[in-house]
Write an enzyme that holds these catalytic residues in place. Structure first.
Site, PDB file in Angstrom:
ATOM      1  N   GLN B 202       0.866  -1.172   0.000  1.00 17.75           N
ATOM      2  CA  GLN B 202       0.000   0.000   0.000  1.00 17.75           C
ATOM      3  C   GLN B 202       0.904   1.222   0.000  1.00 17.75           C
ATOM      4  O   GLN B 202       1.368   1.661   1.051  1.00 17.75           O
ATOM      5  CB  GLN B 202      -0.929  -0.039   1.214  1.00 17.75           C
ATOM      6  CG  GLN B 202      -1.747  -1.331   1.301  1.00 17.75           C
ATOM      7  CD  GLN B 202      -2.842  -1.432   0.251  1.00 17.75           C
ATOM      8  OE1 GLN B 202      -3.712  -0.569   0.138  1.00 17.75           O
ATOM      9  NE2 GLN B 202      -2.798  -2.491  -0.565  1.00 17.75           N
ATOM     10  N   ALA B 243     -11.651   2.991   4.311  1.00 17.43           N
ATOM     11  CA  ALA B 243     -10.712   2.075   3.646  1.00 17.43           C
ATOM     12  C   ALA B 243      -9.853   2.811   2.610  1.00 17.43           C
ATOM     13  O   ALA B 243     -10.054   3.995   2.343  1.00 17.43           O
ATOM     14  CB  ALA B 243     -11.478   0.938   2.998  1.00 17.43           C
ATOM     15  N   HIS B 244      -8.923   2.074   2.027  1.00 18.33           N
ATOM     16  CA  HIS B 244      -7.959   2.697   1.108  1.00 18.33           C
ATOM     17  C   HIS B 244      -8.633   3.262  -0.140  1.00 18.33           C
ATOM     18  O   HIS B 244      -9.593   2.736  -0.649  1.00 18.33           O
ATOM     19  CB  HIS B 244      -6.838   1.745   0.725  1.00 18.33           C
ATOM     20  CG  HIS B 244      -7.253   0.429   0.161  1.00 18.33           C
ATOM     21  ND1 HIS B 244      -6.339  -0.528  -0.184  1.00 18.33           N
ATOM     22  CD2 HIS B 244      -8.456  -0.108  -0.101  1.00 18.33           C
ATOM     23  CE1 HIS B 244      -6.972  -1.580  -0.647  1.00 18.33           C
ATOM     24  NE2 HIS B 244      -8.247  -1.356  -0.612  1.00 18.33           N
ATOM     25  N   ASN B 245      -8.078   4.407  -0.578  1.00 20.50           N
ATOM     26  CA  ASN B 245      -8.473   5.044  -1.830  1.00 20.50           C
ATOM     27  C   ASN B 245      -9.868   5.646  -1.808  1.00 20.50           C
ATOM     28  O   ASN B 245     -10.393   6.030  -2.859  1.00 20.50           O
ATOM     29  CB  ASN B 245      -8.351   4.052  -3.003  1.00 20.50           C
ATOM     30  CG  ASN B 245      -6.917   3.592  -3.182  1.00 20.50           C
ATOM     31  OD1 ASN B 245      -6.540   2.527  -2.696  1.00 20.50           O
ATOM     32  ND2 ASN B 245      -6.109   4.410  -3.803  1.00 20.50           N
TER      33      ASN B 245
END
Lengths: 353, 353, 353
Positions: B202, B243-245
């Site tokens: 990540q 969460a990511h993005n």
């Protein structure tokens, strides 16, 4: 690290049937218990296991003892509440096995000169305690804990490593706060002004009674103007969120991942299953039990069990049900139409006959 | 620790009706306010309380001031948005009462030589700040905070004790991050290879705008390749997972326990009730409001309020409803059968008559 | 910080079609990749993007490579699992870019003399490690981490800042535990005695296998008598709660905010969408997939996808559906009444004709 059965009954009550000199060293489940273990029996499904258990002693109700009969050869301790008795026996063994941290303040801790730390308290490494705070007799403050200004930690209370306990908050005696819990962060309060949020200072505190347990990574926010209150013997599991100005009645227990929105007032002796949620500004009566995953959207005035979850199904079946749920209005219309038509048919039929 | 009403109106605007020399020291609810308190009135249900309030001054809209009439004897501050005005008054008092931590770096903090810490910043005990990080003017970094390499902390931003703020992440000015929040941990990304998970590094960061507040124990993951973005004036309550993005638009607010899955793009001025959930890779328009406990499973293009929760009921009633929900397909079949039969009956009936 | 394509194929396998001397330095999405980037193609919707991508090399399956045709001018690496290959390439670049913390024990860390710390391990600032604990080769223990007595940290495992890892717990090799996670806090176990809760000591531990990843602020409780077990290659996202005595099978993955109640036994290769919940004492077979937000209320013996959420709707539509759901019993009665009446009409009709 061992207790004689006679001493056990003397300390905790109950009627001992068997040899008082037998020494026991641990608690164990029925099927794993050996000649130095104490076990207990309450679940009727385990009757065969109880009869065949190798435990030195069995904690059991008089009625269930009769049911087990002569099959079980060890000693018996008769009591009306075997599970609570078992818990107390386990506590005795756990207290014997416990390695208590040294009293005093670890040299790496940073404690404000005006903080008052009981001589019998243990303050671990990397702790921060700010000005005006009082830590009571026998408290254990774990590594990396932060305690803000003017806080009060009651006698015998334990804060596990990495707890944050904020300014002015109060916790009673014999409480346990597990790692990562945050007590007294700001409540979530904002006024809106032309699309922008204006923070409302959260000037209340959190007041926690005696014998409260708070789980790992659980958060209890400070009040906005008034305080957030958690009464005696409340038990909160992990990952719970208690918002500002909530009031939780004594002896209420909440399982993991529960969320309670702001200003909710919850009664005594309630239980909440995991991930149950309560909207803000609601009142919940004493002895209300909310099932796991259920959302409480209105006040509950009557004791009882409440539930509201969509039943699980194979995904294909769920998709079918969900599609119908989306169109329940149409289904209701169809039924109304059918009722009208059928009524008309019945009337015609009556005319004709 | 007191402000004259005249000074208040001069600083914050509004029309003061009453004696400008009266000094006030705190904000209070209508029914608790005394002669040194400021209160506010917006809720029509509290009209009687407002009229009888002992507050020194009442913040009120012109229309509501007329409604209250002569009953209320104190001063009035007329403004179009009394709640926002009240928030600003409360901020003034809170700023006066605030005990600011000392500027400078606590001797127990471990700060990399290449980190740049503003002289006006306060770095608390047991803090770790790694290489290349910049901490701006007036920042307050609480006890036990970790800030990774090459991070940026904007001016006036406060990180409360035990926050973890990871490598390369960026936060703007005047933000508040509450205890236990974790910014920039790895997003949850794995490829599957013959039943085994292969971690996808990540390598993005988290970029947070100005005036953002992030609640206790909330987590915002770093992006996989691109970044996770939180725009200005976003307010996140406790126990939230971003969460990511994800990309969260300015002025959006989320209550406790909300979860947003990866790569969701959420508009501006949205609100999410507690424990609302958003699936990944969805797009949500501006001004969308999601009710507590609701799961967003598809993109929402149109502003409005959206809900999806199973209604709470007494457990016995729920069991009945749930059993039917599981068999809604059967119910629909029955209705179809009825429709066919009734249609046939109607036709026969028409033939006969 | 660059790798030649030939070396990449040599290390990771696959068939390189193109110039082996071309050097690449990073991974990137198809539409952002430039002449030093590697990208991958699996999603059929992105076929046009793949054909036009400026990537130096494309990881692609043989079948998809044919589909892309001559449009793409860069090199290709053919492999049956492009996404896993991509993950491994990304890991190579990430390992090159990683700034490893220095080995050894930071002077501010407090490590018990009886703890055994591998010389190749890195123990960060403000860490506490208690007596009898073993930290393996190449471990990285971040700032502010607490590790209790007699714990075991396997080789190559990383605990990010502010993790709490409690007494006696065990974690295998190559694991990652993200910031704020709490491993081994007490499970939630109480006996009731005349309305008061009696704590049941939680004397089991947490045993975690190899290659496990545990997300930020996730909690895994220690067992009551037996242990809580997490097998190899389990991946847990953030904000997850695993209660005492759970057993989670190898290669199972759970997205953020999942909760698993006590003594649940979950199979291998399962997946749980965000905020899915599992009641206690259930058994879930291998290869079960639970959708986001779904509550598992009974054991699942059969592999497959399971769902149970109330479908989202505009609030007004939801209110209509919810009102009907509350009265599904009435609806069923109406259908039964209709069926009876219609049956009677059909019979009469048959008699008449």
């Amino acid at each position: 690290m061992s207790i004689r059965l006679g001493e056990l009954a003397q300390r905790l009550g109950g009627e001992l049937i068997g040899e008082p000199e037998v020494a026991v060293t641990a608690v164990a489940p029925l099927d794993a218990a050996g000649p130095a273990d104490v076990s207990f029996f309450t679940n009727p499904r385990l009757l065969a296991q109880a009869a065949q258990s190798g435990a030195a002693a069995l904690i059991v109700s008089p009625a269930n003892s009769a049911r087990i009969g002569a099959g079980f050869r060890g000693a018996r301790i008769l009591t009306d509440n075997p599970y609570a008795y078992f818990a107390r026996v386990a506590q005795l063994f756990a207290a014997q096995a416990a390695v208590l941290p040294p009293t005093g303040i670890h040299p790496s801790a940073v404690v404000a000169p005006s903080a008052i730390i009981a001589a019998s308290a243990s303050i671990g490494p990397h702790v921060t305690i700010e000005a005006g705070t009082i830590v009571g007799d026998g408290c254990v403050v774990g590594s990396g804990v932060f305690i803000g200004r003017n806080a009060r930690i009651g006698a015998g209370t334990r804060l596990y490593p990495n707890v944050a306990f904020h300014d002015g908050c109060i916790i009673g005696a014999r409480c346990i706060v597990h790692s990562g819990a945050v007590i007294g962060a700001d409540g979530f309060g904002f006024a809106q002004d032309e699309g922008t949020w204006i923070k409302i200072p959260q000037t209340g505190v959190v007041r926690i009674g005696n014998d409260v347990e708070i789980g790992a990574n659980t958060t209890v926010d400070r009040g906005a103007l008034a305080d957030t209150v958690i009464e005696d013997d409340v038990k909160l599991d992990n990952q719970i969120q208690i918002a500002h100005n909530c009031h939780i009645g004594a002896h209420t227990a909440m399982a993991g991942c529960v969320g309670v929105a702001g200003s909710a007032v919850i009664g005594k002796h309630c239980t909440f299953g995991g991930a149950a949620m309560v909207l803000g500004h609601l009142t919940i009566a004493d002895n209300v039990h909310v099932s796991s995953g259920s959302m409480v959207t209105r006040s509950i005035r009557e004791p009882g069990q409440y539930t509201g979850i969509f039943p699980l199904a194979k995904n294909a079946d769920w998709e079918k049900s969900a599609a119908i749920v989306r169109n329940l209005g149409t289904m209701r219309e169809k039924i109304r139409d059918l009722e009208k038509t059928v009524k008309m048919l019945v009337e015609k039929n009556n005319e004709q006959s």
